[in-house]
Design a protein around this motif. Structure first.
Motif, mmCIF file in Angstrom:
data_model
loop_
_atom_site.group_PDB
_atom_site.id
_atom_site.type_symbol
_atom_site.label_atom_id
_atom_site.label_comp_id
_atom_site.label_asym_id
_atom_site.label_seq_id
_atom_site.Cartn_x
_atom_site.Cartn_y
_atom_site.Cartn_z
ATOM 1 N N TRP A 63 0.834 -1.201 0.000
ATOM 2 C CA TRP A 63 0.000 0.000 0.000
ATOM 3 C C TRP A 63 0.864 1.244 0.000
ATOM 4 O O TRP A 63 1.906 1.308 0.638
ATOM 5 N N ASP A 67 -2.877 5.234 -2.650
ATOM 6 C CA ASP A 67 -3.797 4.138 -2.927
ATOM 7 C C ASP A 67 -5.115 4.315 -2.184
ATOM 8 O O ASP A 67 -6.178 4.007 -2.706
ATOM 9 N N GLN A 70 -7.106 6.781 -4.086
ATOM 10 C CA GLN A 70 -7.637 6.203 -5.326
ATOM 11 C C GLN A 70 -8.934 5.460 -5.078
ATOM 12 O O GLN A 70 -9.875 5.569 -5.865
ATOM 13 N N ILE A 82 -4.621 -0.357 -8.461
ATOM 14 C CA ILE A 82 -3.670 -0.770 -7.419
ATOM 15 C C ILE A 82 -3.212 -2.198 -7.666
ATOM 16 O O ILE A 82 -2.018 -2.503 -7.607
#
Length: 101
Positions: A63, A67, A70, A82
């Motif tokens: 991570w 992320d 997103q 991702i």
């Protein structure tokens, strides 16, 4: 899948644009309340998705701070981006570990 991710991001960008336009210049009649409700619902569902993805896949996915954003902004489309980026991140992590050795 790369085109699908970018197309999904574009669609969500338009959706967010309409939702934010409603806040800046409220739509007439019941449109304001309807789009405000949709925006709250969208944020709530994306936060629920973030909670699910982060708790289930925290140990399996590398991570980054972006992320989380997103998933909040793009939902499942952000999650696909991702997952799609994971092989490159794993390779970069492996190379960095090998260089330090």
């Amino acid at each position: 899948m790369g085109i699908a991710v970018w197309l999904g991001r574009l669609i969500f960008a338009v959706i967010w644009g309409v939702m934010l336009a409603n806040i800046v210049a409220p739509f007439e009649g019941k449109g304001f309340a309807f789009f405000l409700f949709l925006m709250v619902l969208l944020i709530a569902l994306h936060l629920l998705q973030l909670l699910m993805f982060a708790t289930v896949y925290k140990e399996h996915i590398q991570w980054r701070r972006g992320d989380y954003w997103q998933i909040i902004f793009f939902g499942v489309v952000g999650w696909l981006a991702i997952v799609r980026a994971q092989p490159a991140r794993t390779q970069a992590q492996t190379e960095q570990t090998n260089d330090e050795s």
